[in-house]
Design an enzyme around this catalytic site. Structure first.
Site, short mmCIF file in Angstrom:
data_model
loop_
_atom_site.label_atom_id
_atom_site.label_comp_id
_atom_site.label_asym_id
_atom_site.label_seq_id
_atom_site.Cartn_x
_atom_site.Cartn_y
_atom_site.Cartn_z
N HIS A 146 11.06 -15.38 -0.98
CA HIS A 146 11.46 -15.40 -1.93
C HIS A 146 12.02 -16.83 -2.56
O HIS A 146 12.27 -17.15 -3.88
CB HIS A 146 12.94 -14.58 -2.18
CG HIS A 146 12.59 -13.11 -2.03
ND1 HIS A 146 11.98 -12.37 -2.86
CD2 HIS A 146 13.21 -12.32 -1.17
CE1 HIS A 146 11.83 -11.27 -2.37
NE2 HIS A 146 12.69 -10.80 -1.45
N ASP A 182 6.81 -6.35 3.39
CA ASP A 182 8.30 -6.28 3.01
C ASP A 182 8.52 -5.32 1.74
O ASP A 182 7.82 -5.27 1.13
CB ASP A 182 8.79 -7.43 2.85
CG ASP A 182 10.18 -7.69 2.95
OD1 ASP A 182 10.72 -8.29 4.02
OD2 ASP A 182 11.14 -7.32 2.00
N HIS A 201 10.47 -5.96 -0.53
CA HIS A 201 10.64 -6.57 -1.66
C HIS A 201 9.15 -7.29 -1.99
O HIS A 201 8.55 -7.89 -0.94
CB HIS A 201 11.94 -7.75 -1.49
CG HIS A 201 13.11 -6.98 -1.25
ND1 HIS A 201 13.42 -6.59 -0.10
CD2 HIS A 201 14.18 -6.92 -2.06
CE1 HIS A 201 14.50 -6.12 0.11
NE2 HIS A 201 15.11 -6.20 -1.10
N ASP A 236 12.43 -3.63 6.21
CA ASP A 236 13.50 -2.91 5.39
C ASP A 236 12.79 -2.08 4.54
O ASP A 236 13.36 -1.40 3.75
CB ASP A 236 13.75 -3.86 4.35
CG ASP A 236 12.88 -4.93 3.75
OD1 ASP A 236 11.70 -4.91 3.88
OD2 ASP A 236 13.49 -5.83 2.88
#
Length: 378
Positions: A133, A168, A170, A257
């Site tokens: 990110h 992931d 995200h 996650d």
């Protein structure tokens, strides 16, 4: 297979804060589970020391003013914040040594790609990487320095073509941002849909620009996407595109996650589909650098990354956790006994909605991206 595990005891010596969801003890737990299975003695090489990352590498992506602020805050004796750069809020706290810690993980990823391109390693896995990110001039999503971008830039500078796969929960927005206009890096992200989920990006129509048109690939998944749907997205999008692109190096962000018991996400995968994807990636036989990423249930993280490391080394593991590891985690309040989960199916109504969404995404990608990648490289 010649493999390397990048692990330092210093990965767990910092702290985002007592109440922050990102717990750095995850690295020690993952390493201890690998040790309990005998995967740190004889299964690959454990690399605990490696060169630091310098400004030349960091500046290949990050802006000089942003790096200057990171260094300034890192050396400060009192709390600091600069929201212009995303620093000092609840999400991205400024804690003692935060930039040192970010550089330690980034150096590990740089070392991983060096090992697979210069030292003949088949796989190298940096536990403390995966900060997808971080943007050019802003911290975001617990990420201060984008280790994957820094490492991939090294490869691109040497004329290498790279495929980056992110599984992931995200969207890998910072990595996509860095390579959105180039055909030298194919970025693929399978993630929970940004319609209602951080960082709010990663939709099918984000496919790149200029020379990079068709080289950014996103499969946004609805909440309750289960093992079978996750494998479907991988098999029908990620695997054929990576195989067709045939990169010199494969870089993967393998956050945990996505697991159904993760407290921050709404996907419902288990070790079943995670293990399947690891085996398929290994079968590609492309020099492979893996980085950790997210995961907010520490035992899920330990289990997932132990499975990944075992797969890289061709080792079959007992489905039950070793007794020594069970004894280690019991005082921490964890009652886990199993390494492997049964394949999980979501409730029918939730699953049907998720299936409709993933089929729509696959159709869109086949119409827009496949002609570019398969046409040019297939």
């Amino acid at each position: 297979m010649k493999t390397a595990l990048i692990y330092s005891k210093d990965f767990s010596t910092y702290c985002f804060g007592v109440d922050h969801p990102f717990k750095l003890q995850r690295y020690r737990l993952a390493f201890e589970l690998m040790r309990a299975y005998g995967l740190t003695d004889g299964a690959g090489k454990v690399v605990g020391e490696y060169p630091v990352v310098g400004d030349e590498d960091l500046l290949s992506f990050h802006a000089p003013d942003y790096l200057a602020r990171l260094k300034e805050f890192n050396a400060a004796s009192e709390p600091r914040a600069d929201f212009l750069y995303g620093l000092g809020d609840v999400e991205n706290p400024v804690f003692p040594g935060f930039f040192d810690w970010a550089c330690l993980g980034t150096a590990g990823t740089v070392e991983a790609v060096r090992l697979v391109t210069e030292e003949g390693f088949d796989c190298a896995f940096n536990l403390a990487g995966g900060w997808h990110h971080a943007h050019r001039s802003r911290a975001s999503g617990f990420s201060y320095v984008n280790d994957a971008v820094v490492a991939i830039n090294r490869l691109v500078a040497k004329g290498k073509r790279v495929a980056y796969l992110d599984i992931d929960a995200h969207h890998g927005d910072g990595v996509q941002e860095a390579f959105y206009d180039t055909d030298r890096v194919l970025t693929i992200s399978l993630h929970e849909s940004g319609i209602y989920f951080f960082p709010g990006t990663g939709f099918e129509n984000e496919t790149g620009t200029g020379r990079g048109k068709g080289y950014a690939v996103n499969v946004p998944l609805l909440g309750h996407t289960d093992d079978a749907l996750f494998m479907k997205a991988f098999d029908e999008v990620a695997f054929p595109l990576i195989a067709a692109y045939d990169p010199d190096v494969l870089v993967t962000q393998i956050g945990a996650d996505t697991f159904r018991t993760d407290p921050l996400t709404r996907l419902e995968i288990t070790t079943h589909s995670y293990s399947y994807i690891m085996r398929k990636l290994k079968a590609l036989r492309i020099p492979w650098a893996a980085v950790g990423g997210g995961g907010y249930d520490m035992i899920n993280v330990a289990r997932a990354w132990t499975i990944a490391w075992a797969c890289m080394n061709g080792v079959e593991l007992s489905p039950r956790l070793p007794a020594s590891f069970v004894e280690l985690i019991a005082p921490l309040g964890y009652g886990n006994r199993m390494l492997l989960d049964a394949m999980h199916w979501s409730p029918e109504d939730d699953r049907n909605r998720a299936l409709d969404a993933v089929e729509k995404s696959i159709a869109a990608i086949r119409a827009t991206v496949f002609p570019v990648i398969i046409g040019c490289h297939g």
